[in-house]
Design an enzyme around this catalytic site. Structure first.
Site, short mmCIF file in Angstrom:
data_model
loop_
_atom_site.label_atom_id
_atom_site.label_comp_id
_atom_site.label_asym_id
_atom_site.label_seq_id
_atom_site.Cartn_x
_atom_site.Cartn_y
_atom_site.Cartn_z
N GLY A 1 0.94 -1.09 -0.09
CA GLY A 1 0.00 -0.15 0.18
C GLY A 1 0.81 1.25 0.06
O GLY A 1 2.12 1.28 -0.23
N ILE B 1 2.11 2.95 2.36
CA ILE B 1 3.26 2.84 3.45
C ILE B 1 4.25 1.81 2.79
O ILE B 1 5.63 2.23 2.76
CB ILE B 1 2.75 2.68 4.55
CG1 ILE B 1 1.82 3.37 5.51
CG2 ILE B 1 4.02 2.19 5.64
CD1 ILE B 1 1.32 3.15 6.76
N CYS C 1 2.10 6.50 13.56
CA CYS C 1 2.62 7.84 12.96
C CYS C 1 2.25 8.90 13.93
O CYS C 1 3.47 9.60 14.14
CB CYS C 1 1.93 8.00 11.57
SG CYS C 1 0.41 8.27 11.30
#
Length: 288
Positions: free
Chosen positions: A16, A18, A129
């Protein structure tokens, strides 16, 4: 090249947003050898993009990784619901698993605080994150006072959040809050997460509020600045945009801009956790 000099063999699980940015960061590292990007769907845009970028790819997820031969490090960039299955498949091997999903499993590591402990573990969790952006600042504050309440609000551009991120928002909030409690020794913690559809897309922002008694503004400001400098060592686009301190309340706002690779500047949420992951892999394999 001798066995001692060879670069650690690593793979990315998940193709994906990331996973693809992570693969590019690994490829730029002079200390890591990217062997594979593995996904589940052969027709996924991420796997096609990874192949176009020249990376070896495979479908079949964790099964494909196990069939590639020995790996020193695997980065899990899939989703929280699948992570326990991935660890179960790897735990009896010599592979270290670095988890970028908000599962809360494994040893919780924030590089600028306890990155030196990573070499002790084979199952490492990077919180989230928002956690990587907020926890170093909050930990620094907690060394200067005793917080009684902490609130963290993260806002990311909708375009920077893929399907797995959206599905994992509940885990994101719970795991981030738990890590904040652990690193600051504060019981009363509230975490909120927003995805903004605004155009142009806003940068990744994290707003922190800390309540405490007997705060000394000057030492707190100094500690916040030092924490920010530590983060910029692996995420250059990190900056503190506002700090307000009085005797009982501290407010801090930070922004993270992606500064390299193919991801847009607003995707600082991807940049900071991927930067932390690559740094830990480099440090971990050298130490081991």
């Amino acid at each position: 090249m001798t066995a001692d000099e060879r670069r650690p063999r690593v793979a990315v699980l998940g193709a994906g947003l990331i996973g693809i940015d992570l693969a590019e960061k690994i490829q730029r590292s002079q200390k890591l050898d990217l062997r594979l990007v593995a996904g589940r769907d052969q027709e996924s845009l991420g796997l096609r993009r990874a192949a176009e970028m020249g990376y070896a790819t495979a479908t079949g997820g964790i099964t494909a990784l196990l069939e590639t031969g020995p790996l020193d490090v695997v980065f899990d960039a899939t989703n929280a619901d699948s992570h326990s299955e991935h660890w179960a498949a790897l735990r009896h091997t010599d592979t270290t698993l670095i988890d970028l999903t908000p599962t809360g499993l494994g040893a919780v590591i924030v590089p600028s605080i306890n990155g030196g402990h990573a070499a002790w573990h084979r199952h490492i969790n990077l919180v989230s994150c928002g956690g990587q952006a907020a926890i170093p600042v909050l930990h620094a504050i907690s060394q200067r006072c005793t917080p009684t309440y902490i609130e963290v609000v993260s806002t990311a551009a909708s375009a920077s959040a893929g399907r797995a991120t959206r599905l994992n928002l509940d885990q994101y909030i719970a795991t981030t809050a738990s890590a904040i409690r652990s690193f600051t020794n504060t019981r009363d913690v509230k975490v909120l997460a927003n995805l903004s559809p605004a155009q142009p897309a806003p940068p990744f922002r994290v707003a922190m509020t800390v309540l405490a008694e007997g705060i000394r503004p000057a030492p707190v400001r100094t500690s916040i600045a030092a924490a920010a400098e530590d983060i910029r060592a692996f995420t250059p686009g990190f900056k503190v945009t506002a700090v307000t301190v009085d005797e009982s309340r501290i407010s801090v706002a930070v922004e993270v801009a992606a500064t390299s690779g193919r991801i847009p500047a607003y995707a600082g949420n991807l940049d900071i956790i991927n930067g932390a992951a690559v740094l830990l892999a480099e440090q971990h394999t050298v130490a081991r």
